[in-house]
Design an enzyme around this catalytic site. Sequence first.
Site, mmCIF file in Angstrom:
data_model
loop_
_atom_site.group_PDB
_atom_site.id
_atom_site.type_symbol
_atom_site.label_atom_id
_atom_site.label_comp_id
_atom_site.label_asym_id
_atom_site.label_seq_id
_atom_site.Cartn_x
_atom_site.Cartn_y
_atom_site.Cartn_z
ATOM 1 N N ARG A 65 0.827 -1.213 0.000
ATOM 2 C CA ARG A 65 0.000 0.000 0.000
ATOM 3 C C ARG A 65 0.863 1.265 0.000
ATOM 4 O O ARG A 65 0.519 2.280 -0.616
ATOM 5 C CB ARG A 65 -0.919 -0.028 1.215
ATOM 6 C CG ARG A 65 -1.929 1.094 1.233
ATOM 7 C CD ARG A 65 -3.025 0.812 2.255
ATOM 8 N NE ARG A 65 -3.999 1.895 2.273
ATOM 9 C CZ ARG A 65 -4.301 2.599 3.354
ATOM 10 N NH1 ARG A 65 -3.690 2.335 4.506
ATOM 11 N NH2 ARG A 65 -5.186 3.561 3.294
ATOM 12 N N ASP A 70 2.672 6.208 -2.430
ATOM 13 C CA ASP A 70 3.816 7.033 -2.820
ATOM 14 C C ASP A 70 3.689 7.451 -4.283
ATOM 15 O O ASP A 70 3.824 8.629 -4.616
ATOM 16 C CB ASP A 70 5.130 6.268 -2.593
ATOM 17 C CG ASP A 70 6.335 7.160 -2.904
ATOM 18 O OD1 ASP A 70 6.253 8.368 -2.602
ATOM 19 O OD2 ASP A 70 7.328 6.662 -3.450
ATOM 20 N N ASP A 77 8.391 9.060 -5.517
ATOM 21 C CA ASP A 77 9.539 9.878 -5.102
ATOM 22 C C ASP A 77 9.783 9.803 -3.596
ATOM 23 O O ASP A 77 10.486 10.650 -3.043
ATOM 24 C CB ASP A 77 9.313 11.341 -5.505
ATOM 25 C CG ASP A 77 8.202 11.992 -4.684
ATOM 26 O OD1 ASP A 77 7.407 11.243 -4.055
ATOM 27 O OD2 ASP A 77 8.125 13.230 -4.653
ATOM 28 N N GLU A 91 2.784 14.222 4.178
ATOM 29 C CA GLU A 91 1.829 13.265 3.601
ATOM 30 C C GLU A 91 1.421 12.174 4.589
ATOM 31 O O GLU A 91 0.252 11.811 4.699
ATOM 32 C CB GLU A 91 2.550 12.640 2.405
ATOM 33 C CG GLU A 91 1.736 12.034 1.328
ATOM 34 C CD GLU A 91 2.665 11.654 0.168
ATOM 35 O OE1 GLU A 91 3.444 12.509 -0.322
ATOM 36 O OE2 GLU A 91 2.632 10.483 -0.246
ATOM 37 N N ASN A 97 -7.058 7.838 8.598
ATOM 38 C CA ASN A 97 -7.476 6.612 7.926
ATOM 39 C C ASN A 97 -6.820 6.394 6.576
ATOM 40 O O ASN A 97 -7.176 5.467 5.868
ATOM 41 C CB ASN A 97 -9.004 6.547 7.768
ATOM 42 C CG ASN A 97 -9.690 6.726 9.116
ATOM 43 O OD1 ASN A 97 -9.180 6.283 10.118
ATOM 44 N ND2 ASN A 97 -10.820 7.373 9.079
ATOM 45 N N PRO A 164 -7.497 8.057 -4.360
ATOM 46 C CA PRO A 164 -8.882 7.636 -4.576
ATOM 47 C C PRO A 164 -9.503 7.149 -3.258
ATOM 48 O O PRO A 164 -8.851 6.470 -2.474
ATOM 49 C CB PRO A 164 -8.749 6.484 -5.581
ATOM 50 C CG PRO A 164 -7.338 6.016 -5.477
ATOM 51 C CD PRO A 164 -6.518 7.203 -5.053
ATOM 52 N N THR A 250 -8.187 -14.855 1.823
ATOM 53 C CA THR A 250 -6.831 -15.363 2.030
ATOM 54 C C THR A 250 -5.889 -14.160 2.108
ATOM 55 O O THR A 250 -5.039 -13.959 1.253
ATOM 56 C CB THR A 250 -6.405 -16.281 0.871
ATOM 57 O OG1 THR A 250 -6.586 -15.554 -0.376
ATOM 58 C CG2 THR A 250 -7.239 -17.538 0.809
ATOM 59 N N ASP A 255 -3.011 -13.931 -4.238
ATOM 60 C CA ASP A 255 -3.652 -14.850 -5.183
ATOM 61 C C ASP A 255 -4.801 -14.115 -5.878
ATOM 62 O O ASP A 255 -4.945 -12.896 -5.718
ATOM 63 C CB ASP A 255 -4.156 -16.106 -4.448
ATOM 64 C CG ASP A 255 -5.157 -15.785 -3.341
ATOM 65 O OD1 ASP A 255 -5.650 -14.635 -3.272
ATOM 66 O OD2 ASP A 255 -5.452 -16.677 -2.527
HETATM 67 C C1 HEM Z 1 -8.380 1.609 -6.618
HETATM 68 C C2 HEM Z 1 -8.357 2.491 -5.648
HETATM 69 C C3 HEM Z 1 -8.029 2.133 -4.230
HETATM 70 C C4 HEM Z 1 -8.746 2.501 -3.137
HETATM 71 C C5 HEM Z 1 -10.003 3.345 -3.129
HETATM 72 C C6 HEM Z 1 -8.098 1.926 -1.990
HETATM 73 C C7 HEM Z 1 -8.521 2.108 -0.685
HETATM 74 C C8 HEM Z 1 -8.012 1.438 0.403
HETATM 75 C C9 HEM Z 1 -8.512 1.570 1.755
HETATM 76 C C10 HEM Z 1 -9.632 2.494 2.200
HETATM 77 C C11 HEM Z 1 -7.824 0.711 2.532
HETATM 78 C C12 HEM Z 1 -8.029 0.414 4.012
HETATM 79 C C13 HEM Z 1 -7.403 1.415 4.939
HETATM 80 C C14 HEM Z 1 -7.815 1.120 6.351
HETATM 81 O O1 HEM Z 1 -8.982 1.324 6.691
HETATM 82 O O2 HEM Z 1 -6.995 0.636 7.143
HETATM 83 C C15 HEM Z 1 -6.876 0.043 1.668
HETATM 84 C C16 HEM Z 1 -6.002 -0.925 2.084
HETATM 85 C C17 HEM Z 1 -5.042 -1.497 1.276
HETATM 86 N N1 HEM Z 1 -4.761 -1.142 -0.022
HETATM 87 FE FE1 HEM Z 1 -5.917 -0.005 -1.218
HETATM 88 N N2 HEM Z 1 -7.006 1.220 -2.400
HETATM 89 C C18 HEM Z 1 -6.916 1.326 -3.751
HETATM 90 C C19 HEM Z 1 -5.938 0.781 -4.543
HETATM 91 C C20 HEM Z 1 -4.876 0.046 -4.074
HETATM 92 C C21 HEM Z 1 -3.749 -0.371 -4.874
HETATM 93 C C22 HEM Z 1 -3.528 -0.002 -6.337
HETATM 94 C C23 HEM Z 1 -2.943 -1.110 -4.069
HETATM 95 C C24 HEM Z 1 -1.628 -1.784 -4.390
HETATM 96 C C25 HEM Z 1 -1.309 -2.278 -5.558
HETATM 97 C C26 HEM Z 1 -3.575 -1.162 -2.765
HETATM 98 C C27 HEM Z 1 -3.114 -1.874 -1.694
HETATM 99 C C28 HEM Z 1 -3.725 -1.931 -0.463
HETATM 100 C C29 HEM Z 1 -3.335 -2.852 0.595
HETATM 101 C C30 HEM Z 1 -2.267 -3.928 0.495
HETATM 102 C C31 HEM Z 1 -4.158 -2.572 1.692
HETATM 103 C C32 HEM Z 1 -4.135 -3.240 3.060
HETATM 104 C C33 HEM Z 1 -3.263 -2.446 3.997
HETATM 105 C C34 HEM Z 1 -3.100 -3.074 5.372
HETATM 106 O O3 HEM Z 1 -3.487 -4.220 5.580
HETATM 107 O O4 HEM Z 1 -2.545 -2.374 6.248
HETATM 108 N N3 HEM Z 1 -4.729 -0.425 -2.802
HETATM 109 N N4 HEM Z 1 -7.004 0.512 0.394
HETATM 110 C C1 NAG Z 2 -8.545 3.392 12.009
HETATM 111 C C2 NAG Z 2 -8.633 4.850 12.180
HETATM 112 O O1 NAG Z 2 -7.648 5.546 12.188
HETATM 113 N N1 NAG Z 2 -9.859 5.332 12.321
HETATM 114 C C3 NAG Z 2 -10.116 6.751 12.507
HETATM 115 C C4 NAG Z 2 -10.628 7.370 11.230
HETATM 116 O O2 NAG Z 2 -10.984 8.716 11.413
HETATM 117 C C5 NAG Z 2 -11.995 8.919 12.370
HETATM 118 C C6 NAG Z 2 -12.356 10.397 12.360
HETATM 119 O O3 NAG Z 2 -11.212 11.206 12.296
HETATM 120 C C7 NAG Z 2 -11.495 8.419 13.732
HETATM 121 O O4 NAG Z 2 -12.481 8.604 14.715
HETATM 122 C C8 NAG Z 2 -11.120 6.945 13.618
HETATM 123 O O5 NAG Z 2 -10.576 6.469 14.818
#
Ligand code: HEM
Ligand code: NAG
Length: 325
Positions: A65, A70, A77, A91, A97, A164, A250, A255
């Site tokens: 992620r 980045d 960069d 950043e 979140n 996004p 998984t 996968d």
């Molecule tokens: C298409 C648009 C994308 C959106 C809207 C998006 C959004 C998100 C969001 C909201 C989370 C969860 C954050 C949280 O609540 O902890 C997340 C997690 C993640 N995203 Fe995306 N993402 C996108 C694309 C991608 C891409 C292109 C990659 C990598 C190639 C990626 C890799 C990941 C990974 C690996 C996680 C899990 C992170 C963790 O377990 O700590 N995402 N993403």
């Molecule tokens: C997981 C996490 O960081 N959640 C936070 C998302 O943002 C809201 C509002 O700022 C917080 O209340 C959550 O704890």
Amino acid sequence: MAFKISIFFPITLLLFTVLSVSSISKAELDAQYYAQTCPQMEKIISETVLNASKYDPKVPARILRMFFHDCFIRGCDASILLDSTPTNKAEKDGPPNVSVRSFYVIDDAKAKLEQACPHTVSCADIIAIAARDVVTLSGGPNWDVLKGRKDGRVSKASDTINLPAPTLNVSQLIQSFAKRGLGVKDLVTLSGGHTLGFSHCSSFEARLHNFSLLHEIDPSLDTEFAQDLRKKCPPKPNRDQNAGQFLDSTASVFDNDYYKRLLAGQGVFSSDQSLVGDYRTKWIAEAFAKDQNLFFREFVASMLKLGNVGVSEKGEVRLHCRVVN
Ligand code: HEM
Ligand SMILES: CC(=O)N[C@H]1CO[C@H](CO)[C@@H](O)[C@@H]1O
Ligand SMILES: *[C@@H]1O[C@H](CO)[C@@H](O)[C@H](O)[C@H]1NC(C)=O
Ligand SMILES: *[C@@H]1O[C@H](CO)[C@@H](O)[C@H](O)[C@H]1NC(C)=O
Ligand SMILES: *[C@@H]1O[C@H](CO)[C@@H](O)[C@H](O)[C@H]1NC(C)=O
């Protein structure tokens, strides 16, 4: 002479324009970039990433992620690694979140690289290699990472609004990727990064309660899956801060299960689920759900493209990934 100018002037001008536009933003990346200056760099990074992932199974998802974030903000960069300063909110401290963690893994690799080959390997290249490594060690494909990125000197919390959001629909996602020169295929393929990792409730809770005037729950969600998510994510005051959902069934294995989940109505974010609700993207997700090797091949191709976003010859090789030189 006048004749020559009238024929060649426009062509020369056109060529010049094309060349200068591409040379503003593009640096040529190269698989052999450090072959002379730091031949052991990939080995050092891979060992660090592998060791860290053994101690903390959350590391692979976080690093994948990290690379995405980045590259989507100011290009690849390493702007995501810079710490805030008294006068600048960086950043990584942007809107809640979106924060990525496990920066220590990159710091560890950088420290070892500074000993082995001082002031040579950019932090942006370390992220790109680490992202490949976490995919491979999780059971995904392997590939040669192109190198030669430079580290930027700017990192702004306010830029994270350009990432996004998980609430975007497919048209908005296509637009967001197109701004970085990435196509519809890249969108569907790179979203497959959600084969790894976890999300907090806040990123998808709008789908679970009071979704719209007509529907309490997002109707694109599979019914049983929705009930499961509602149990995990009760409305705010009664919820554990760390509550959430794995992004596929998984979540530590790279996968094609993510695409199978989408087709079963079990995508966690609206953005994920929207990929199978539109003719422009659905056929690609279906192909990946059927053929994991196809997904792997396309993932490699799209990661190479992602790794080229906004890559510039300008910039520096940071001595420490958290601060500009
Ligand atoms: C298409 C648009 C994308 C959106 C809207 C998006 C959004 C998100 C969001 C909201 C989370 C969860 C954050 C949280 O609540 O902890 C997340 C997690 C993640 N995203 Fe995306 N993402 C996108 C694309 C991608 C891409 C292109 C990659 C990598 C190639 C990626 C890799 C990941 C990974 C690996 C996680 C899990 C992170 C963790 O377990 O700590 N995402 N993403
Ligand atoms: C997981 C996490 O960081 N959640 C936070 C998302 O943002 C809201 C509002 O700022 C917080 O209340 C959550 O704890
Ligand atoms: C392996 O990772 C652990 C946990 O992060 C760390 O304490 C240890 O120093 C690492 N070992 C090597 C050889 O990098
Ligand atoms: C996506 O959202 C935008 C903005 O809300 C809207 O204008 C557009 O019609 C939506 N597109 C689709 C395909 O749902
Ligand atoms: C649900 O949404 C409607 C309209 O947006 C709002 O008036 C109502 O208060 C909401 N209900 C709950 C329980 O949040």
